[in-house]
Scaffold this motif. Structure first.
Motif, short mmCIF file in Angstrom:
data_model
loop_
_atom_site.label_atom_id
_atom_site.label_comp_id
_atom_site.label_asym_id
_atom_site.label_seq_id
_atom_site.Cartn_x
_atom_site.Cartn_y
_atom_site.Cartn_z
N SER A 47 31.57 42.89 37.05
CA SER A 47 32.50 42.41 36.03
C SER A 47 33.94 42.71 36.41
O SER A 47 34.85 41.93 36.09
CB SER A 47 32.17 43.03 34.68
OG SER A 47 30.97 42.49 34.16
N SER A 48 34.17 43.83 37.08
CA SER A 48 35.53 44.17 37.51
C SER A 48 36.09 43.10 38.43
O SER A 48 37.25 42.68 38.29
CB SER A 48 35.53 45.53 38.22
OG SER A 48 35.19 46.57 37.34
N PHE A 49 35.28 42.64 39.37
CA PHE A 49 35.76 41.62 40.29
C PHE A 49 35.83 40.24 39.63
O PHE A 49 36.65 39.41 40.02
CB PHE A 49 34.91 41.61 41.56
CG PHE A 49 35.41 42.59 42.58
CD1 PHE A 49 36.31 42.21 43.56
CD2 PHE A 49 34.99 43.91 42.54
CE1 PHE A 49 36.80 43.12 44.48
CE2 PHE A 49 35.47 44.84 43.45
CZ PHE A 49 36.38 44.44 44.43
N LEU A 50 34.97 40.00 38.64
CA LEU A 50 35.09 38.76 37.88
C LEU A 50 36.44 38.72 37.15
O LEU A 50 37.17 37.72 37.22
CB LEU A 50 33.94 38.65 36.87
CG LEU A 50 34.02 37.47 35.90
CD1 LEU A 50 33.78 36.15 36.63
CD2 LEU A 50 33.01 37.63 34.76
N VAL A 51 36.78 39.80 36.45
CA VAL A 51 38.05 39.87 35.73
C VAL A 51 39.21 39.77 36.70
O VAL A 51 40.18 39.03 36.47
CB VAL A 51 38.12 41.17 34.90
CG1 VAL A 51 39.52 41.34 34.30
CG2 VAL A 51 37.06 41.18 33.81
N ALA A 52 39.15 40.52 37.80
CA ALA A 52 40.24 40.51 38.78
C ALA A 52 40.43 39.13 39.39
O ALA A 52 41.56 38.66 39.56
CB ALA A 52 39.98 41.54 39.87
N GLY A 53 39.33 38.47 39.73
CA GLY A 53 39.42 37.15 40.34
C GLY A 53 40.04 36.12 39.41
O GLY A 53 40.87 35.30 39.83
N ILE A 54 39.66 36.16 38.13
CA ILE A 54 40.21 35.21 37.17
C ILE A 54 41.68 35.53 36.89
O ILE A 54 42.51 34.62 36.75
CB ILE A 54 39.39 35.22 35.87
CG1 ILE A 54 37.96 34.74 36.15
CG2 ILE A 54 40.04 34.35 34.82
CD1 ILE A 54 37.86 33.36 36.74
N CYS A 55 42.03 36.81 36.82
CA CYS A 55 43.44 37.18 36.63
C CYS A 55 44.29 36.70 37.82
O CYS A 55 45.41 36.21 37.63
CB CYS A 55 43.57 38.70 36.48
SG CYS A 55 42.96 39.35 34.92
N ALA A 56 43.75 36.85 39.02
CA ALA A 56 44.47 36.38 40.21
C ALA A 56 44.61 34.87 40.19
O ALA A 56 45.66 34.32 40.58
CB ALA A 56 43.74 36.84 41.47
N ASN A 112 46.09 37.50 46.45
CA ASN A 112 45.55 36.90 45.23
C ASN A 112 44.46 35.89 45.53
O ASN A 112 43.48 35.78 44.81
CB ASN A 112 46.68 36.24 44.43
CG ASN A 112 47.43 37.23 43.56
OD1 ASN A 112 46.90 37.71 42.56
ND2 ASN A 112 48.66 37.53 43.93
N ILE A 113 44.62 35.15 46.63
CA ILE A 113 43.58 34.22 47.05
C ILE A 113 42.31 34.97 47.42
O ILE A 113 41.19 34.54 47.11
CB ILE A 113 44.08 33.36 48.23
CG1 ILE A 113 45.18 32.40 47.76
CG2 ILE A 113 42.93 32.56 48.86
CD1 ILE A 113 45.84 31.63 48.88
N ILE A 114 42.46 36.13 48.07
CA ILE A 114 41.29 36.97 48.40
C ILE A 114 40.57 37.40 47.12
O ILE A 114 39.34 37.34 47.03
CB ILE A 114 41.73 38.20 49.22
CG1 ILE A 114 42.16 37.77 50.63
CG2 ILE A 114 40.59 39.22 49.31
CD1 ILE A 114 42.71 38.90 51.47
N LEU A 115 41.33 37.81 46.12
CA LEU A 115 40.72 38.23 44.85
C LEU A 115 39.97 37.07 44.19
O LEU A 115 38.88 37.26 43.64
CB LEU A 115 41.79 38.78 43.91
CG LEU A 115 42.37 40.15 44.26
CD1 LEU A 115 43.51 40.51 43.32
CD2 LEU A 115 41.30 41.24 44.22
#
Length: 451
Positions: free
Chosen positions: A192-201, A351-354
């Motif tokens: 979930s942390s990476f889901l949130v981070a990816g969408i924020c990015a 940000n693209i990586i995230l």
């Protein structure tokens, strides 16, 4: 392929689809609670905006998780009747407890959580979030109690060929339960942390600068929990070594019992010739990682011929899981450092990586589940029920194949719609945030009047 193989593929397809959603909801509910409490304590409108955005994704994930879970449970009757006939006295109650938490506790308070923000008192709304979060975790607890019991059965007796419960405490808290439960819960939070981070990015790339608070929170959580998750994986590995050494041997591609075993970075396992080709290895590191001793002895697969899982699949999937895990560690630590120093991440490439890693946790989790479930073969319940003895004899391969194709078409379509919906919602949220906070994300409208 016969009905056995097709039924296995069908169940694998179902669990692959299903596990995506509980992995999000187990931890995302706690994220939502944090967002809401931060809003209550700071009056910062951005925390409430984050809550309102992510609660929609939680609801979408919850709905798909429930529906796919029901479909999966039907297969116990249609494809695997031998499972419930043999161990239904244990599996039935545990699945029943999961239903009580998922459908009664979670579903009851989910309505208040989704629609009660301005309709009930703040304390009641917060309590509903807590109860939904507890419900998702309890649901996972009962499912993992059953799953771990299938790997390390305990507290039972067999009467006239049927398993009966003898000690429910030993059944629920069987030898691998706590290790598997801890590992799965941590995997959920990291995912979930990476889901949130990816969408924020993604929103940042669309011009929304207002949601760095969610990005910072998610990356701090990942930076802390990824190392803990890796440590829990080590504990689970030690548990496997004690109770299922043939699985460890398959994961590591070890054919002969030996000491000072190397760790294979890469190899091509050959089950026919019972050896590996093109090995790339680190001397003695296998023994150190598995036994915590440079000279530790590991049993080889040749001691379990006919009783060990297929090697190649779990050998590679384990390395996919571990590789993604260490990539997530590096990304979360670097992101946390940048956010701690600069309070934002402005580099477009990072940000693209995230964004690219939005669902990296899901891929790692699915790989881990495949290692776990394929690793239990040739048994459905270790030492009690072989997979081939549980499959239906009443349905032919043609019928199973037709339903398998139907499942795959629906699942691919739903996954595509799920992912596209999330990014569509993120794009709309980005446009709304730009209008509300401006492109710098620092408009005073982000704070409520506290006068």
């Amino acid at each position: 392929m016969d009905a056995l193989m097709l039924s296995r593929i069908q169940f694998a397809a179902n669990i692959t689809f299903h596990i995506l959603f509980p992995t999000f909801t187990i931890s995302l509910a706690w994220f939502l609670l944090f967002f809401k409490l931060k809003y209550n304590s700071t009056n910062d409108q951005r925390w409430l905006d984050a809550y309102k955005f992510w609660v929609k994704i939680f609801a979408l994930s919850f709905a798909l998780g429930v529906v796919s879970g029901i479909t999966m449970s039907f297969q116990f009757g249609t494809n695997w009747p031998g499972f419930m006939e043999k161990v239904g006295n244990v599996a039935g109650p545990l699945l029943g407890y999961e239903v009580l938490t998922a459908f009664f506790m979670e579903a009851t308070f989910l309505g208040i959580m989704l629609f009660g923000t301005n309709r009930v008192s703040n304390w009641l709304h917060n309590l509903s979030i807590v109860l939904v979060a507890l419900g998702t975790m309890l649901s996972a607890f009962w499912i993992l109690a059953l799953n771990s019991w299938m790997h390390t059965p305990a507290g039972y007796e067999i009467i006239e060929g049927v398993v009966h419960p003898k000690n429910w405490f030993e059944i629920v808290f069987n030898p691998s339960m706590l290790a598997r439960f801890t590992h799965m819960i941590l995997a959920s939070f990291v995912t979930s942390s990476f889901l949130v981070a990816g969408i924020c990015a993604y929103k940042y790339l669309k011009g929304d600068r207002s949601d760095m608070i969610s990005l910072k929170f998610s990356m701090y959580v990942a930076a802390i929990l990824v190392p803990v998750h890796i440590f829990s994986g080590d504990i689970l590995g030690l548990n496997l070594l004690d109770h299922r050494p043939q699985v460890v041997a398959a994961i590591e591609g070890i054919w002969e019992t030996e000491s000072s075993v190397p760790f294979l970075l890469f190899a091509i396992p050959d089950e026919k010739e019972r050896k590996n080709h093109f090995e790339v290895k680190l001397p003695k590191m296998g023994s150190l990682l598995l036994t915590h001793s440079w000279d530790g002895e590991i049993k080889g697969l040749n001691e379990f011929e006919g009783e060990h899982p297929p090697v190649m699949m779990i050998f590679y999937l384990f390395r996919v899981m571990v590789g993604i895990g260490f990539l997530m560690l590096a990304v979360s630590w670097f992101a946390s450092y940048k956010l701690w120093r600069e309070n934002k991440i402005t580099n477009k490439f990072f940000n693209i990586i995230l964004v690219a890693m939005t669902f990296s946790g899901s891929i790692a989790t699915i790989s881990g589940w495949y290692v776990t479930e394929v690793g239990r073969q040739p048994y459905l319940v270790n030492g009690i029920l072989r997979t081939k003895d549980a499959v239906t004899q009443a349905v032919g391969g043609g019928a199973v194949f037709s339903t398998l194709v139907g499942y795959l078409v629906v699942y691919v379509l739903l996954i595509a719609l799920y992912i596209s919906t999330i990014f569509y919602m993120a794009k709309r949220r980005a446009l709304e945030s730009i209008a509300k906070y401006g492109r710098d994300g620092n408009s005073n409208t982000g704070k409520r009047n506290q006068g």
